[in-house]
Design a protein around this motif. Structure first.
Motif: not given
Length: 271
Positions: A68-73, A99-100, A111-114
């Motif tokens: 709840d404090r930062a966008r997860p990678l 970026t996806k 196996i994408p990386i968001c």
């Protein structure tokens, strides 16, 4: 000036921590004036699976909102692997501030990386590990990105993601599948070491399909956020120009096919 930072600014920095006391306590090196702020960096590895397809929307939602404090990678595995609609779900839950990477790649889409702001992708690379085997596995690939903070480009690190073949070292434990498992492991080792040799911090997520997985790099410096299980998050420090601390771990209930996502909450900064 009081030296305080507003909540809005902290969010804009991606959970950056600028208190001098924390800086000294975590590193004991450098000075607060010479370093960037500390940035909160939640990293998740998440295998979505294919059994309970009706649970996928809730799973993507849970992963996106795990911190709840930062966008997860997020390092995803098993996307669009024998099912459909997951690109749309990722687009929905991980909106325009993400970026996806590789999500619609011709070959390595599973196996994408968001990567969400304030982190930006500055380079990407994919590599084929081995071909498909009918009724056993699709072709397997190895994906990686290099990311930087949008406002502090000195804060740079590599993110690696992959999905090893199943049933070589778990499940049926088939010795005839171990060449494929080790083909992936060889690439994983080479790529982790390549970034390490360049002085770059490496963070990787993967479904290793081996519960007793050791390290990818075979280097004693490699660290584990989770020391057991097939779903792993590890990191390998670079030359020290970007520092990293592990502050928390969390398991995220997915309800899709027995894979719960795993999250490591890091803080990173440049010195």
């Amino acid at each position: 000036m009081t030296g305080k930072i507003s909540r809005r600014k902290a969010i804009a920095l991606g959970g950056g921590v600028v208190a001098g006391a924390l800086t000294g306590a975590l590193t004991g090196t450098g000075t607060a004036s010479a370093a960037t702020p500390w940035f909160r960096l939640p990293v998740i590895t998440a295998n979505i699976g294919r059994n309970n397809l009706g649970a996928r929307d809730a799973a993507f939602d849970a992963v996106r909102n795990a911190d709840d404090r930062a966008r997860p990678l997020v390092c995803f595995q098993e996307i669009s692997e024998g099912d459909s609609g997951e690109e749309r779900m990722i687009d929905h839950y991980f909106g325009p501030l993400y970026t996806k990477a590789f999500l619609r790649h011709q070959t390595s889409f599973r196996i994408p990386i968001c990567v969400g702001r304030p982190w930006i992708v500055v380079s990407s690379r994919t590599q084929r590990a081995h071909g498909g085997i009918p009724h056993v596995t699709p072709p397997r690939w190895f994906n990686e990105v290099v990311v930087r903070h949008q406002d502090y480009p000195a804060v740079e690190f590599a993110v690696l993601n992959t999905h090893y073949i199943a049933n070589a070292y778990n499940g049926d434990r088939r010795t005839d599948l171990r060449d494929e498992w080790w083909a992936m492991r060889d690439i994983h080792r080479a790529r982790a070491r390549a970034h390490h040799a360049a002085g770059r911090l490496v963070i990787w997520g993967a479904d290793t399909n081996r519960p007793d997985f050791g390290t990818a790099s075979d280097l004693s410096a490699e660290r584990k956020a989770f020391g057991t299980g097939i779903d792993r998050l590890h990191w390998l420090p670079g030359n020290g120009s970007v520092q990293i601390t592990l502050n928390d771990t969390k398991t995220i209930n997915m309800n899709v096919d027995g894979h719960d996502a795993r999250m490591a909450v890091f803080h990173v900064r440049a010195v």
